[in-house]
Design a protein around this motif. Sequence first.
Motif, mmCIF file in Angstrom:
data_model
loop_
_atom_site.group_PDB
_atom_site.id
_atom_site.type_symbol
_atom_site.label_atom_id
_atom_site.label_comp_id
_atom_site.label_asym_id
_atom_site.label_seq_id
_atom_site.Cartn_x
_atom_site.Cartn_y
_atom_site.Cartn_z
ATOM 1 N N UNK A 1 1.007 -1.210 0.180
ATOM 2 C CA UNK A 1 0.154 -0.046 0.029
ATOM 3 C C UNK A 1 0.877 1.435 -0.055
ATOM 4 N N UNK A 2 2.118 1.240 0.684
ATOM 5 C CA UNK A 2 2.793 2.454 0.796
ATOM 6 C C UNK A 2 3.636 2.577 -0.513
ATOM 7 N N UNK A 3 4.164 1.623 -0.990
ATOM 8 C CA UNK A 3 4.793 1.639 -2.423
ATOM 9 C C UNK A 3 3.783 2.407 -3.386
ATOM 10 N N UNK A 4 2.548 1.980 -3.507
ATOM 11 C CA UNK A 4 1.450 2.532 -4.529
ATOM 12 C C UNK A 4 0.948 3.788 -4.079
ATOM 13 N N UNK A 5 0.924 3.955 -2.597
ATOM 14 C CA UNK A 5 -0.002 5.339 -2.416
ATOM 15 C C UNK A 5 0.917 6.270 -1.497
ATOM 16 N N UNK B 1 9.587 6.272 13.457
ATOM 17 C CA UNK B 1 10.432 6.596 12.389
ATOM 18 C C UNK B 1 9.532 7.063 11.111
ATOM 19 N N UNK B 2 10.138 7.773 10.227
ATOM 20 C CA UNK B 2 9.589 7.856 8.956
ATOM 21 C C UNK B 2 9.969 6.516 8.091
ATOM 22 N N UNK B 3 9.049 6.050 7.334
ATOM 23 C CA UNK B 3 9.188 5.022 6.389
ATOM 24 C C UNK B 3 9.323 5.123 5.254
ATOM 25 N N UNK B 4 10.408 4.677 4.190
ATOM 26 C CA UNK B 4 10.253 4.826 2.776
ATOM 27 C C UNK B 4 10.540 3.493 2.199
ATOM 28 N N UNK B 5 9.890 3.421 1.061
ATOM 29 C CA UNK B 5 9.498 2.066 0.483
ATOM 30 C C UNK B 5 9.639 1.912 -1.019
ATOM 31 N N UNK B 6 10.164 3.348 -1.833
ATOM 32 C CA UNK B 6 10.378 2.822 -3.195
ATOM 33 C C UNK B 6 11.896 3.004 -3.425
ATOM 34 N N UNK C 1 8.401 0.243 -10.573
ATOM 35 C CA UNK C 1 8.781 1.324 -11.204
ATOM 36 C C UNK C 1 10.316 1.091 -11.791
ATOM 37 N N UNK C 2 10.927 -0.095 -11.115
ATOM 38 C CA UNK C 2 12.358 -0.372 -11.670
ATOM 39 C C UNK C 2 12.415 -1.810 -12.022
ATOM 40 N N UNK D 1 11.197 -3.778 0.091
ATOM 41 C CA UNK D 1 10.206 -2.990 -0.590
ATOM 42 C C UNK D 1 10.700 -2.620 -1.959
ATOM 43 N N UNK D 2 11.822 -1.830 -1.829
ATOM 44 C CA UNK D 2 12.544 -1.003 -2.999
ATOM 45 C C UNK D 2 12.618 -2.314 -4.060
ATOM 46 N N UNK D 3 12.925 -3.517 -3.700
ATOM 47 C CA UNK D 3 13.359 -4.637 -4.538
ATOM 48 C C UNK D 3 12.065 -5.328 -5.304
#
Length: 794
Positions: free
Chosen positions: A66-70, A81-86, A371-372, A365-367
């Motif tokens: 949901x985070x990667x998409x939204x 923490x701030x969470x980063x997923x892309x 988009x990549x 999640x980045x993996x």
Amino acid sequence: MSSSATPSSSSSSSSSSSSAAARPGGCPIDHTALRAPNGCPVSAHAATFDPFEDGYQQDPPDYVRWSREQEPVFYSPKLGYWVVTRYDDIKAIFRDNLTFSPSIALEKITPTGDEANAVLASYGYAMNRTLVNEDEPAHMPRRRALMEPFTPAELAHHEPMVRQLTREYVDRFIDSGRADLVDQMLWEVPLTVALHFLGVPEEDMDRLRQYSIAHTVNTWGRPKPEEQVAVAHAVGNFWQLAGKILDKMRENPDAPGWMQYGLRKQRELPEVVTDSYLHSMMMAGIVAAHETTANASANAIKLLLQHPDTWREICADPALIPNAVEECLRHNGSVAAWRRLVTRDAQVGGIALPAGSKLLIVTSSANHDERHFADADLFDIRRDNASDQLTFGYGSHQCMGKNLARMEMQVFLEELTRRLPHLRLAEQSFTYVPNTSFRGPEHLWVEWDPARNPERADPSVLVWRDAVRIGEPTGHAIARTVVVERIDPVADNVVRLRLVAPDGKALPRWAPGAHIDVECGQTGISRQYSLCGDPADAGAFEIAVLREADSRGGSAWVHDVLRAGDRLRIRGPRNHFRLDEGCRKAIFIAGGIGVTPVSAMARRARELGIDYTFHYCGRSRASMALREELAALHGHRLHVHAGDEGQRADFAALLGTPDPQTQIYACGPARMIAALEDHCTAWPEDALRVEHFVSALGTLDPSREQAFTVELKDSGLTVEVPAHQTLLTALRCANIDVQSDCEEGLCGSCEVRVLAGQVDHRDVVLTRGEREANHRMMACCSRAVAGGKLVLEL
């Protein structure tokens, strides 16, 4: 926090409208209880995010889908923490280790109580900064000083020991028919390898295992208050044991091992390699070299056995194993996330982050970022960019032991696929040690029928194969087998091949402009052919092959030897000649067999409603492949220029008036491309986009070359490139991963970013504008101008 400009983000839509009405701005979250540090609202998903839940432990990428998409950057009140997923955001964070400090990477994510802290103090626990969490300017001098034992050339000495050790452990259970691979091999072998690599005597392995788990729970887990004291005792004992081992090593610093190497470096650089640093690295090194590899190996074998067809493929073709390892690390790696501290106000993914913010960057999640990685959730061991995975991190803090881990995983898979190809997963539930960052199943039960063990009938199975590849896999390790369904003549000396999967399954998706590499017979020749079929046809790849008059073996083999029903090995598809689907107008120009990629582009432009014309040039209509099909598809938009009919294309008239709204896509003979470049000099930069099929590059001649220097900005290294060596080779020798395939400057796989310095471009991939901009180069062939210096984004 939502990346939306309005408080009521799409991720909050699951809450009831009545609840939303009760909150300011319609947001369903009570801002008085939950608020991000910069005052922005916290979404419903963000408010409930908890990495210690079983959903995160079982499948982190899916848990944060949901985070990667939204909401690719959000604040977690539960974690603080701030969470980063892309992918792009996380790689940018890794790239800038000054703004995004690694100093909290080993900080306890769950603060311990006074009693546990007192226990640690009683052991003299004084864990210092290590390569993982040290800031500049201290970090890079130490990394440079200690890196040499991790280079591929040095690691090669360890492979026989890894293979012998693996074989001995498999021997212990191969006739039993059932085993827990974690308990019976995957934990102990990497630990023993780690001890050998570090130079630690093999002693008290069970205690080291217990201490390693405790260290993970202490740093990245959420131990209950009543558990914290026991964990602290284990960590304290671990610390003291590491100190005792280091003291023993000081008695014989010339012995083999990375720690002894560090002791020798201490003589040269006492201010860089200090006593406290070595003690901390002793403890951290055991965990880093052992636990992540053990977990990665368990994850990989579990994943492969969950895909039986893929398991059978690597059993049949061990050459697939290196890239299978990369895809396993991407799809289900052992490192779920890392942490960083924001040292100054910054932006990530368009979100303002104040100095002092803590980041959880979810590399797993980045993996899985679409988009990549195309079709990112698909497990595809032939994925051409699998090694872009961020499981090892990136930049100056990338895992130095990455190639040791790769080597171990390859050996494990080689031995198991050779000796137990009939291996299968047993019925079981998988459990994980709850923590934010490192994951692997605590147990991995497998079963097999010992009566079917291949070595019982054929002892030659036990003969060792060639040494594994240490480092990133080459393109030759990702070949897939296809069947030639049809071969049809489509013009004079041109045949079209329709290639399908042997099992009838769908082939990977591709976009217009993509090509595949075809292995032509047993000669080792590999040739690139553009896909010319319909990208919507998932059941087949289609290529058209012209028999070249001066064929170097590829096209002649296709025409004279290949038959319907034969099997081919191919790699790809890959695409360095993409259609900009957002363009308003397009001119497609094809010369001869260059029609293959352009035909797919024109088909896509037609589907998208782009205003286009298609100019097809050839010696004669009889020699022009696909001409009738193109005429039927494109009608009046297609203009055929047959030379023997006097219908040569007038490029001067066609391109006489530059149009900033129009893009030109061309593929064909070098003479045609050169003419187009001349006619496009007044057009906007990069309006002309071309693809070549031949390279004029010769073999590197050291007598005519000059050495040059490259500074690797992200890694903090300086590498010398001798006159007899390519940049690509020099980078690999320095333990820097760079993809490659053709190594002739044709395919674009080895592209690297240039930050400073003048490049002597020798490829046929980059456009005129790209070369003039000097922001990119091909590492396989291009060099620095006149022996100068280049600064690269690596």
